[in-house]
Every structure is written in structure tokens, then in C-alpha cells.
Design a protein around this motif. Sequence first.
Motif, PDB file in Angstrom:
ATOM      1  N   LEU A 218       8.532   7.291 -17.344  1.00 12.44           N
ATOM      2  CA  LEU A 218       8.230   5.501 -17.708  1.00 12.44           C
ATOM      3  C   LEU A 218       8.894   4.359 -17.353  1.00 12.44           C
ATOM      4  N   SER A 219       9.732   4.652 -16.605  1.00 12.68           N
ATOM      5  CA  SER A 219      10.914   3.955 -15.775  1.00 12.68           C
ATOM      6  C   SER A 219      10.108   3.840 -14.093  1.00 12.68           C
ATOM      7  N   TYR A 220       9.221   3.106 -13.980  1.00 10.67           N
ATOM      8  CA  TYR A 220       8.722   2.756 -13.031  1.00 10.67           C
ATOM      9  C   TYR A 220       8.724   1.106 -12.393  1.00 10.67           C
ATOM     10  N   ALA A 221       8.180   0.846 -10.863  1.00  8.11           N
ATOM     11  CA  ALA A 221       8.078  -0.007 -10.207  1.00  8.11           C
ATOM     12  C   ALA A 221       6.556  -0.855  -9.630  1.00  8.11           C
ATOM     13  N   ILE A 222       5.626  -1.941  -9.994  1.00  9.00           N
ATOM     14  CA  ILE A 222       4.520  -2.136  -9.644  1.00  9.00           C
ATOM     15  C   ILE A 222       4.365  -2.306  -8.850  1.00  9.00           C
ATOM     16  N   CYS A 223       3.961  -2.495  -7.555  1.00 10.04           N
ATOM     17  CA  CYS A 223       4.787  -3.196  -6.466  1.00 10.04           C
ATOM     18  C   CYS A 223       3.495  -4.088  -5.559  1.00 10.04           C
ATOM     19  N   PHE A 239      14.679   6.646   1.652  1.00 12.11           N
ATOM     20  CA  PHE A 239      15.407   7.464   0.761  1.00 12.11           C
ATOM     21  C   PHE A 239      15.055   9.178  -0.227  1.00 12.11           C
ATOM     22  N   GLY A 240      13.936   9.999   1.027  1.00 11.41           N
ATOM     23  CA  GLY A 240      13.849  10.724   1.209  1.00 11.41           C
ATOM     24  C   GLY A 240      12.316  10.999   0.313  1.00 11.41           C
ATOM     25  N   ALA A 241      11.460  11.976   0.276  1.00 11.28           N
ATOM     26  CA  ALA A 241       9.758  11.960  -0.261  1.00 11.28           C
ATOM     27  C   ALA A 241      10.098  12.843  -1.426  1.00 11.28           C
ATOM     28  N   LYS A 242      11.543  13.482  -1.948  1.00  8.18           N
ATOM     29  CA  LYS A 242      12.225  14.235  -2.713  1.00  8.18           C
ATOM     30  C   LYS A 242      12.396  13.250  -3.900  1.00  8.18           C
ATOM     31  N   ALA A 243      13.194  12.287  -3.505  1.00  5.59           N
ATOM     32  CA  ALA A 243      13.562  11.172  -4.480  1.00  5.59           C
ATOM     33  C   ALA A 243      12.563  10.358  -4.707  1.00  5.59           C
ATOM     34  N   VAL A 244      11.936  10.036  -4.447  1.00  5.59           N
ATOM     35  CA  VAL A 244      10.830   8.822  -4.841  1.00  5.59           C
ATOM     36  C   VAL A 244       9.591   9.686  -4.766  1.00  5.59           C
ATOM     37  N   GLY A 245       8.924   9.140  -6.049  1.00  4.07           N
ATOM     38  CA  GLY A 245       7.504   9.502  -6.687  1.00  4.07           C
ATOM     39  C   GLY A 245       6.878   8.235  -6.986  1.00  4.07           C
ATOM     40  N   GLY A 246       5.384   8.220  -6.929  1.00  2.00           N
ATOM     41  CA  GLY A 246       4.497   6.854  -6.209  1.00  2.00           C
ATOM     42  C   GLY A 246       2.971   7.952  -5.806  1.00  2.00           C
ATOM     43  N   ASN A 260      13.381   9.490  -8.006  1.00  2.00           N
ATOM     44  CA  ASN A 260      13.262  11.136  -8.766  1.00  2.00           C
ATOM     45  C   ASN A 260      14.937  11.422  -8.548  1.00  2.00           C
ATOM     46  N   SER A 261      15.590  10.405  -8.490  1.00  2.00           N
ATOM     47  CA  SER A 261      17.365  11.014  -8.018  1.00  2.00           C
ATOM     48  C   SER A 261      18.045   9.826  -9.598  1.00  2.00           C
ATOM     49  N   PRO A 262      18.752  11.263  -9.577  1.00  2.00           N
ATOM     50  CA  PRO A 262      19.769  10.816 -10.921  1.00  2.00           C
ATOM     51  C   PRO A 262      21.366  10.285 -10.271  1.00  2.00           C
ATOM     52  N   GLU A 268      16.799  -0.232  -7.727  1.00  2.00           N
ATOM     53  CA  GLU A 268      17.494  -0.430  -6.945  1.00  2.00           C
ATOM     54  C   GLU A 268      17.024  -0.314  -5.419  1.00  2.00           C
ATOM     55  N   MET A 269      15.810   0.732  -5.780  1.00  2.00           N
ATOM     56  CA  MET A 269      15.389   1.541  -4.262  1.00  2.00           C
ATOM     57  C   MET A 269      14.474   0.217  -3.872  1.00  2.00           C
ATOM     58  N   ILE A 270      13.389  -0.602  -4.852  1.00  2.00           N
ATOM     59  CA  ILE A 270      12.837  -1.038  -3.975  1.00  2.00           C
ATOM     60  C   ILE A 270      13.501  -2.254  -3.269  1.00  2.00           C
ATOM     61  N   THR A 271      14.641  -2.848  -4.144  1.00  2.00           N
ATOM     62  CA  THR A 271      15.546  -3.708  -3.815  1.00  2.00           C
ATOM     63  C   THR A 271      16.184  -3.880  -2.483  1.00  2.00           C
ATOM     64  N   ALA A 272      16.290  -2.885  -2.249  1.00  2.00           N
ATOM     65  CA  ALA A 272      16.686  -1.946  -1.198  1.00  2.00           C
ATOM     66  C   ALA A 272      15.971  -2.174   0.519  1.00  2.00           C
ATOM     67  N   VAL A 273      15.024  -1.625   0.212  1.00  2.00           N
ATOM     68  CA  VAL A 273      14.033  -2.399   1.401  1.00  2.00           C
ATOM     69  C   VAL A 273      13.746  -3.562   1.414  1.00  2.00           C
ATOM     70  N   ASN A 274      13.626  -4.641   0.710  1.00  2.00           N
ATOM     71  CA  ASN A 274      13.342  -5.448  -0.267  1.00  2.00           C
ATOM     72  C   ASN A 274      12.729  -5.993  -0.946  1.00  2.00           C
ATOM     73  N   VAL A 275      11.473  -5.398  -0.954  1.00  2.00           N
ATOM     74  CA  VAL A 275      10.375  -5.414  -1.884  1.00  2.00           C
ATOM     75  C   VAL A 275      11.206  -6.282  -3.457  1.00  2.00           C
ATOM     76  N   ARG A 276      10.079  -6.779  -4.238  1.00  2.00           N
ATOM     77  CA  ARG A 276       9.837  -7.323  -5.231  1.00  2.00           C
ATOM     78  C   ARG A 276       8.670  -6.869  -6.349  1.00  2.00           C
ATOM     79  N   THR A 277       9.121  -6.110  -7.587  1.00  2.00           N
ATOM     80  CA  THR A 277       7.889  -6.404  -8.193  1.00  2.00           C
ATOM     81  C   THR A 277       6.315  -6.934  -8.354  1.00  2.00           C
ATOM     82  N   ARG A 278       5.388  -6.336  -8.726  1.00  2.00           N
ATOM     83  CA  ARG A 278       3.977  -7.606  -8.607  1.00  2.00           C
ATOM     84  C   ARG A 278       4.503  -8.408  -9.399  1.00  2.00           C
ATOM     85  N   ASP A 279       5.328  -8.336 -10.422  1.00  2.00           N
ATOM     86  CA  ASP A 279       5.362  -9.438 -11.779  1.00  2.00           C
ATOM     87  C   ASP A 279       5.631 -10.556 -10.961  1.00  2.00           C
ATOM     88  N   ALA A 280       7.408  -9.663 -10.848  1.00  3.79           N
ATOM     89  CA  ALA A 280       9.138 -10.705  -9.568  1.00  3.79           C
ATOM     90  C   ALA A 280       7.537 -11.138  -9.264  1.00  3.79           C
TER      91      ALA A 280
END
Length: 301
Positions: A218-223, A239-246, A260-262, A268-280
Motif C-alpha cells: 500500500l506504499s507505492y509510487a506511480i511513475c 538497489f537490486g531486484a529483490k529490494a524493489v517491486g514493480g 521491499n527493503s526495510p 527515497e529510492m525514486i529520488t535517488a535515481v532522479n525520478v519523480r512520481t507521475r503526480d509530482a
Amino acid sequence: AANAARLVGELADRTAREFPGRRLDLVVLPEHCVMNKPGRAKDKVVTRAFAEQSLGALAQRHGCYIAAGIFLMENVAGRDCPRNCCALFDRTGKMVSVYNKVHTALTWGDVESTDSENGLAPGDGFQVVQTDFGRIGFLVCYDMSYPDGWAELKRQGADIVAVSSMSPQVFRPSLFAHQHQYWVVTSTPRTQAAVITPLGMVKGRATDEQTLLTEIDLSYAICHWSSQLQGGKALYDKFGAKAVGGIYDPGEDNGIFWSNSPDMTIGEMITAVNVRTRDAEAARADRAAKMNRVSGRGEYR
């Protein structure tokens, strides 16, 4: 009741096998999944006591929430009336809410009828219930055909909309899932029970299986598409395939991603790769367009 017990038990067993260490959170059962006896609507009505003894006991036994479509006798303006409901039972077996179907169909087989489903009393409002994992809203069958319930559940902050139904529709729930950006779980005794993402994409479909089991976050980002995102590859590479689902659909130029990372959120992940959510990104583009209209900088270069 015996069939409901079999289905919930099967889902609990599959959860233990397919998602070891995880618990079963929510089971959505179809319209009138338990009944007094087959026949006309009035014959299918059950009491609260029966519902709690059957479905509540199942929820308690398996430690999950159960959203179940039932015909329930409710007190309306001082008299008992049968209603088409979706009842929610919590992990202790308590019936914590009852949603009464607002948009009842007309009595079947009579083109002149103005009777609601052989005498069932319609409800008068929609509701969202807080659980220990998220906020659930409810619709029942014919409610799917009307936009007001979908919109109201969004306004009330639903994370998931549970639809108990006799109809196998997928297109319409997908449309509203996309419009309002929540998960939709449909349940029907016919094929095509489905789990639909907030992008309107079907994540899981029952087809010929009698039960559908899937895990959602239920915590997700739409890009939206971007050269930085690379269809999600930028996230998986960093981040590795196991750390990110999508799920990314190149035909729709949109994707939904979760962590999928604790240790790190998907934001934080999408910010680190210089991506914003679709709404943003849409809001940023809109601000730029307004600024350029005012300044006259919209000329072709």
C-alpha cells in the motif's frame, strides 16, 4: 458456509506455502457467499448471529480480515428489512462494519418492476474502515456501474476497494482504480475475480482457479515514462531486484513501484535515481506552463 470455510482455508494454506513468514491479511468473498437457503432473495437472508458464527469464526481461526457479501436482516426505521451487504470481520472474528449496497438492481425477470432485488432495502451511503494494515472501502455488484461510490471511497481515503459481486467485470473496476489511484479487489463466483493496481492494470486474475492469492504493497509510487526511470531498470540496477517491486507497462508509459527493503522507502529510492512520481512531475510541468504563459516564454526554440 462450508464452501466459504474451504476457500478461506485454502487461501490460508497457500499463504503459508507461497509467502512463508507472512500472514493472510484480507479475504474478499463474493456476493451472498453464505445464505440461509438457495432461492429468492428473502430465502438467502442470514442473521448477524449466523454470520458471526460462520464467517466471524473463520476470520478468527485464520487471523485475517474477511469482507463477505451476504444478505443480512437490518433494522431500518424501526422495522426489520433484508439488505444486500458487504460485512467486514476483523482478526478476532468481530463484525466491525456492514456496508449496505446503495445501488440495488431491479427485480430480475420483470421489465416493468420498480422493486429492489425482490424486496431488499437499499443503503444510503458509502464507508471506509480502518484496519491494522490499511483503509478498506466496499462496493457490492451493481454499485460498480455508478461513479459516485468510487469517488466517495477515494474522498474518504480508501487504500483498497473490496467488491463483492456476482458479475465478473474487470474493465469498469480497472477504470476507476486508475482514476482514483487505489487498489481494487473483486470477488465473484464466476471467473475473473481480480486484483487491480492503482494504475488500472490487472496484477492477478482468478481465471479458472477458485481462489486468487497475491501480495500488494500500500506504499507505492506511480511513475510516468522518463529517460531516467528506464522502465524501472534504474531502480533495479541501483538497489537490486529483490529490494524493489514493480510493474511497468511500456505500452501505457506508466509503472507502479514499491520498496521491499526495510531500510528505504520507495520515495527515497525514486529520488535517488532522479525520478519523480507521475503526480509530482505533472504538477511541475503545470507550474512551468503557467509561468511560461505569463512570461511569454512559450515560443518554439
